[in-house]
Enzyme design. Structure first.
Site, mmCIF file in Angstrom:
data_model
loop_
_atom_site.group_PDB
_atom_site.id
_atom_site.type_symbol
_atom_site.label_atom_id
_atom_site.label_comp_id
_atom_site.label_asym_id
_atom_site.label_seq_id
_atom_site.Cartn_x
_atom_site.Cartn_y
_atom_site.Cartn_z
ATOM 1 N N GLU A 52 0.823 -1.210 0.000
ATOM 2 C CA GLU A 52 0.000 0.000 0.000
ATOM 3 C C GLU A 52 0.855 1.257 0.000
ATOM 4 O O GLU A 52 0.538 2.246 -0.677
ATOM 5 C CB GLU A 52 -0.918 0.004 1.239
ATOM 6 C CG GLU A 52 -1.851 -1.184 1.330
ATOM 7 C CD GLU A 52 -1.305 -2.316 2.173
ATOM 8 O OE1 GLU A 52 -2.077 -2.899 2.957
ATOM 9 O OE2 GLU A 52 -0.095 -2.630 2.044
ATOM 10 N N CYS A 84 -0.516 0.615 7.831
ATOM 11 C CA CYS A 84 -0.913 1.052 6.492
ATOM 12 C C CYS A 84 -2.279 1.723 6.490
ATOM 13 O O CYS A 84 -2.525 2.645 5.705
ATOM 14 C CB CYS A 84 -0.928 -0.137 5.530
ATOM 15 S SG CYS A 84 0.714 -0.782 5.168
ATOM 16 N N TRP A 170 18.674 -38.948 -12.681
ATOM 17 C CA TRP A 170 17.501 -38.096 -12.878
ATOM 18 C C TRP A 170 16.406 -38.867 -13.594
ATOM 19 O O TRP A 170 16.607 -39.376 -14.700
ATOM 20 C CB TRP A 170 17.869 -36.848 -13.679
ATOM 21 C CG TRP A 170 19.047 -36.106 -13.116
ATOM 22 C CD1 TRP A 170 20.252 -35.895 -13.717
ATOM 23 C CD2 TRP A 170 19.149 -35.512 -11.823
ATOM 24 N NE1 TRP A 170 21.091 -35.205 -12.897
ATOM 25 C CE2 TRP A 170 20.447 -34.951 -11.717
ATOM 26 C CE3 TRP A 170 18.272 -35.402 -10.741
ATOM 27 C CZ2 TRP A 170 20.876 -34.295 -10.583
ATOM 28 C CZ3 TRP A 170 18.705 -34.748 -9.607
ATOM 29 C CH2 TRP A 170 19.999 -34.195 -9.533
ATOM 30 N N THR A 196 18.587 -40.382 2.164
ATOM 31 C CA THR A 196 18.828 -39.646 0.921
ATOM 32 C C THR A 196 20.212 -39.006 0.937
ATOM 33 O O THR A 196 20.923 -38.989 -0.076
ATOM 34 C CB THR A 196 17.748 -38.564 0.719
ATOM 35 O OG1 THR A 196 16.471 -39.198 0.571
ATOM 36 C CG2 THR A 196 18.027 -37.717 -0.508
ATOM 37 N N ASP A 200 22.641 -40.372 -1.923
ATOM 38 C CA ASP A 200 22.751 -39.474 -3.078
ATOM 39 C C ASP A 200 23.709 -38.303 -2.879
ATOM 40 O O ASP A 200 24.093 -37.656 -3.862
ATOM 41 C CB ASP A 200 21.362 -38.910 -3.432
ATOM 42 C CG ASP A 200 20.357 -40.000 -3.759
ATOM 43 O OD1 ASP A 200 20.795 -41.101 -4.159
ATOM 44 O OD2 ASP A 200 19.152 -39.757 -3.599
ATOM 45 N N GLU A 289 11.473 -33.510 -0.039
ATOM 46 C CA GLU A 289 11.999 -34.232 -1.194
ATOM 47 C C GLU A 289 12.580 -35.576 -0.780
ATOM 48 O O GLU A 289 13.416 -36.142 -1.467
ATOM 49 C CB GLU A 289 13.072 -33.395 -1.903
ATOM 50 C CG GLU A 289 12.529 -32.239 -2.709
ATOM 51 C CD GLU A 289 13.548 -31.695 -3.709
ATOM 52 O OE1 GLU A 289 14.408 -32.470 -4.171
ATOM 53 O OE2 GLU A 289 13.488 -30.495 -4.012
ATOM 54 N N THR A 293 10.070 -43.504 2.832
ATOM 55 C CA THR A 293 9.922 -43.577 4.292
ATOM 56 C C THR A 293 9.527 -42.230 4.876
ATOM 57 O O THR A 293 8.590 -42.130 5.684
ATOM 58 C CB THR A 293 11.236 -44.065 4.943
ATOM 59 O OG1 THR A 293 11.560 -45.361 4.421
ATOM 60 C CG2 THR A 293 11.079 -44.151 6.455
ATOM 61 N N ILE A 295 8.271 -39.564 3.236
ATOM 62 C CA ILE A 295 6.982 -39.134 2.704
ATOM 63 C C ILE A 295 5.836 -39.869 3.401
ATOM 64 O O ILE A 295 4.824 -39.264 3.782
ATOM 65 C CB ILE A 295 6.928 -39.360 1.179
ATOM 66 C CG1 ILE A 295 7.899 -38.389 0.488
ATOM 67 C CG2 ILE A 295 5.512 -39.163 0.643
ATOM 68 C CD1 ILE A 295 8.101 -38.663 -0.985
ATOM 69 N N SER A 296 5.990 -41.168 3.611
ATOM 70 C CA SER A 296 4.957 -41.952 4.294
ATOM 71 C C SER A 296 4.727 -41.447 5.713
ATOM 72 O O SER A 296 3.588 -41.422 6.196
ATOM 73 C CB SER A 296 5.349 -43.430 4.324
ATOM 74 O OG SER A 296 5.393 -43.962 3.021
#
EC number: 3.5.4.26
Length: 352
Positions: A52, A84, A170, A196, A200, A289, A293, A295-296
């Site tokens: 604003e 504001c 990839w 990971t 990696d 990412e 395991t 993610i679950s």
């Protein structure tokens, strides 16, 4: 031109700042006088002028009797910057159109109330759904105290999340990889499991052609197995935080901390407890990412707000990869149907 058109311009201004306003929301503002845009503004980062104020400065001399369109309720409290709502009133703005109320308890309707009490015609709700979606991360954080979690996965058409040994690591192509780096740029933190890191050795940095912001790198590592020579320990490109159940006084903890890693010791490392800690550190968004395991675990604890899946037109077996060509993709009810065939003239399998 109507209210929706001008508000869309304000939303576009706000969206252009994605990835650089945290822990503040994205906000855009447009000032209109006699059917003409005389000022525009966007909030560019914490500590800087709000949208604003930028718009009022651009419209200086043309604000008396004008209309302001703003994507989020103007603040009415002293924070890092003055309120504001007060500046809008003093500028002589006659009408304010607000997309959505601010859920922040320090605002929560007080900005709208201040404008109306000062005689400023104030309308709320124009393109409210779009505005709320734009700041879904901010709203979630304010209401829960925890970061908004996006899970990202990449897989082949037959559901494999890793390539056969001997081939490129990839799964997806260059365009998808660039899109992932854009996701990293707009998140406060990126999270993986120690598996990971060990398998990696990822950098977990943002590598866009134009640069980009590196998120804080978060590793869930119950037994503190993160190698001291891992990239995210040694490269110095972004802060690295490890959450572990090991003692902060252990030898491994000392070695990692000497290299600049922040070691956070918890009685138990779970998504809920880690997110609570990250929330207390003003981290509003996390890109997960990790592998299956991790993610679950986030799904099991109902801690996923958004899921992004990249599916490559390939089939993986233990040691081969078959390249496919997508004929078409369509929605079938609530499901996605992908039809793909082997590429013509291809040997069909790339040996690992």
């Amino acid at each position: 031109m109507n209210d929706h058109w001008y508000m869309q311009r304000a939303l576009d201004l706000a969206a252009a700042m994605e990835g650089q306003t945290s822990p503040n929301p994205m906000v855009g503002a447009v000032v209109v006088k006699d059917g003409r845009i005389v000022g525009t503004g966007a909030h560019m980062g914490a500590g800087g002028d709000h949208a604003e104020v930028h718009a009022l400065k651009m419209a200086e001399g043309c604000t008396d009797g004008a209309t302001m369109y703003v994507t989020l309720e103007p603040c009415n409290h002293h924070g890092r910057t003055p309120p504001c709502a007060k500046q809008i009133i003093e500028a002589g703005i006659a009408r304010v159109v607000v997309a959505v109320k601010d859920v922040n308890p320090e605002v929560a309707g007080s900005g709208i109330e201040a404008l109306r009490n000062a005689g400023v015609e104030t309308e709320v709700g124009v393109l409210a759904e779009k505005a709320a979606k734009l700041n879904a991360t901010f709203f979630h954080y304010v209401q829960t105290g925890k970061p908004f979690v996006t899970v990202k996965t990449a897989s082949s058409l037959n559901g494999k999340m890793a390539t056969p040994k001997g081939l490129s690591p990839w799964i997806t192509g260059e365009a998808a990889l660039e899109d992932v780096h854009q996701l990293r740029h707009i998140h406060d933190a990126i999270l993986v499991g120690v598996g990971t890191v060990i398998d990696d050795d990822p950098a977990l940095t943002t590598r866009l052609e134009i640069g980009g912001r590196n998120p804080i790198r978060v590793v869930l590592d119950r037994y503190l197995r993160t190698p001291s020579d891992a990239q995210l320990v040694t490269d110095g490109k972004a802060p690295t935080w490890i959450f572990t159940e090991e003692s902060p006084k252990s030898k491994n903890a000392s070695v990692l901390e000497q290299k600049g890693v922040r070691v956070n010791s918890l009685p138990t490392v779970t998504p809920k407890k880690v997110l609570a800690e990250l929330g207390r550190a003003d981290i509003q968004s996390v890109l997960v990412e990790g592998g299956k395991t991790i993610i679950s675990a986030f799904i099991a604890e109902n801690e996923v707000q958004r899921y992004i899946s990249y599916v490559a037109p390939k089939l993986f077996s233990a040691d081969t990869a078959m390249e496919l060509e997508v004929e078409y993709a369509q929605m079938v009810g609530g499901d996605i149907k992908i039809t793909a065939t082997a590429k013509k003239g291809d040997a069909s399998c790339l040996q690992g």
